[in-house]
Design a protein around this motif. Structure first.
Motif, mmCIF file in Angstrom:
data_model
loop_
_atom_site.group_PDB
_atom_site.id
_atom_site.type_symbol
_atom_site.label_atom_id
_atom_site.label_comp_id
_atom_site.label_asym_id
_atom_site.label_seq_id
_atom_site.Cartn_x
_atom_site.Cartn_y
_atom_site.Cartn_z
ATOM 1 N N GLU A 27 0.822 -1.213 0.000
ATOM 2 C CA GLU A 27 0.000 0.000 0.000
ATOM 3 C C GLU A 27 0.854 1.260 0.000
ATOM 4 O O GLU A 27 0.563 2.222 -0.712
ATOM 5 C CB GLU A 27 -0.985 0.007 1.165
ATOM 6 N N ASP A 60 -5.869 5.813 0.159
ATOM 7 C CA ASP A 60 -6.196 5.057 1.354
ATOM 8 C C ASP A 60 -7.441 5.573 2.071
ATOM 9 O O ASP A 60 -7.441 6.693 2.584
ATOM 10 C CB ASP A 60 -5.007 5.079 2.324
ATOM 11 N N GLU A 62 -8.534 4.724 4.929
ATOM 12 C CA GLU A 62 -8.240 4.913 6.353
ATOM 13 C C GLU A 62 -7.679 6.321 6.611
ATOM 14 O O GLU A 62 -7.997 6.942 7.619
ATOM 15 C CB GLU A 62 -7.252 3.835 6.814
ATOM 16 N N ALA A 65 -10.548 8.730 6.400
ATOM 17 C CA ALA A 65 -11.388 8.628 7.602
ATOM 18 C C ALA A 65 -10.811 9.413 8.778
ATOM 19 O O ALA A 65 -11.540 9.760 9.704
ATOM 20 C CB ALA A 65 -11.572 7.163 7.989
ATOM 21 N N ALA A 66 -9.521 9.727 8.737
ATOM 22 C CA ALA A 66 -8.896 10.494 9.814
ATOM 23 C C ALA A 66 -9.349 11.953 9.804
ATOM 24 O O ALA A 66 -9.238 12.640 10.810
ATOM 25 C CB ALA A 66 -7.366 10.424 9.702
ATOM 26 N N ARG A 134 2.196 1.572 7.643
ATOM 27 C CA ARG A 134 0.928 1.713 6.933
ATOM 28 C C ARG A 134 0.757 3.168 6.520
ATOM 29 O O ARG A 134 1.532 4.034 6.909
ATOM 30 C CB ARG A 134 -0.226 1.282 7.841
ATOM 31 N N CYS A 135 -0.292 3.418 5.782
ATOM 32 C CA CYS A 135 -0.556 4.770 5.300
ATOM 33 C C CYS A 135 -0.757 5.754 6.454
ATOM 34 O O CYS A 135 -0.297 6.894 6.383
ATOM 35 C CB CYS A 135 -1.757 4.775 4.356
ATOM 36 N N LEU A 136 -1.417 5.329 7.525
ATOM 37 C CA LEU A 136 -1.578 6.222 8.677
ATOM 38 C C LEU A 136 -0.238 6.567 9.312
ATOM 39 O O LEU A 136 -0.056 7.670 9.832
ATOM 40 C CB LEU A 136 -2.508 5.609 9.726
ATOM 41 N N LEU A 171 -6.085 6.911 16.384
ATOM 42 C CA LEU A 171 -6.502 5.797 15.531
ATOM 43 C C LEU A 171 -5.587 4.590 15.697
ATOM 44 O O LEU A 171 -5.984 3.474 15.427
ATOM 45 C CB LEU A 171 -6.542 6.220 14.056
ATOM 46 N N ARG A 172 -4.374 4.820 16.130
ATOM 47 C CA ARG A 172 -3.450 3.713 16.386
ATOM 48 C C ARG A 172 -3.392 3.384 17.867
ATOM 49 O O ARG A 172 -2.578 2.579 18.295
ATOM 50 C CB ARG A 172 -2.045 4.074 15.906
#
Length: 186
Positions: A27, A60, A62, A65-66, A134-136, A171-172
């Protein structure tokens, strides 16, 4: 008339940049490829944090969504698109750097702050111990320096980068890491 910024052939730049993709999941490799294409299309010599942010938003769900809803994401994408046709032109030919550390050219075609964002993403993934970044993780890295072009774009779109960083951390399942705001690197 010669272009103001010498361009590298796309094939040469793509090969040079691939080394910085090592250890990343599919990703993020796709996100970096998108940022690379955008930088080439915009005539920029380096991939910067705004290129990374734009590619993250396009790639992404996710990351999207942030943010606080689709309207905020749409407004931000509008500013990012304007970059190549308007205010972003003032960045061409200049290295994205916070000034907190001596200027060095970016690693493998990335600006110093984009390189730092990638390293931040890697370090963050190690802290969480759940595989490759990851992307986040990259979004958190992009937001880590208030002098980043991505943070400037967020500000122009009316988005508080510090608040977004804290939301991404939540989120994490981690908080308190934002003490780095205002410091270069991770």
């Amino acid at each position: 008339m010669q272009p103001r910024i010498p361009r590298q052939p796309a094939g040469d730049q793509a090969g040079a940049l691939a080394g910085n993709d090592a250890g990343l999941g599919a990703e993020l490799v796709a996100v970096l490829a998108g940022a690379r294409r955008r930088a080439l299309r915009d005539g920029d010599r380096q991939i910067d944090t705004a290129h990374l942010l734009h590619s993250l938003l396009e790639s992404d769900p996710e990351v999207c969504a942030a943010f606080e809803g689709e309207a905020q994401v749409a407004r931000l994408l509008g500013y990012l698109v304007q970059r190549s046709i308007g205010y972003g032109l003032r960045w061409q030919g200049r290295v994205e750097d916070s000034g907190a550390v001596p200027v060095v050219s970016g690693v493998d075609g990335y600006s110093p702050l984009a390189s730092a964002a990638l390293e931040h993403a890697r370090a963050r993934a190690v802290r969480f111990g759940d595989g490759p970044p990851r992307c986040l993780d990259l979004l958190a890295g992009v937001l880590a320096d208030p002098q980043a072009r991505a943070v400037e774009v967020l500000s122009r779109a009316g988005i508080d980068a510090r608040e977004l960083f804290l939301r991404v951390e939540g989120l994490r399942g981690r908080s308190g890491e934002y003490a780095e705001w205002g410091e270069a690197g991770c």
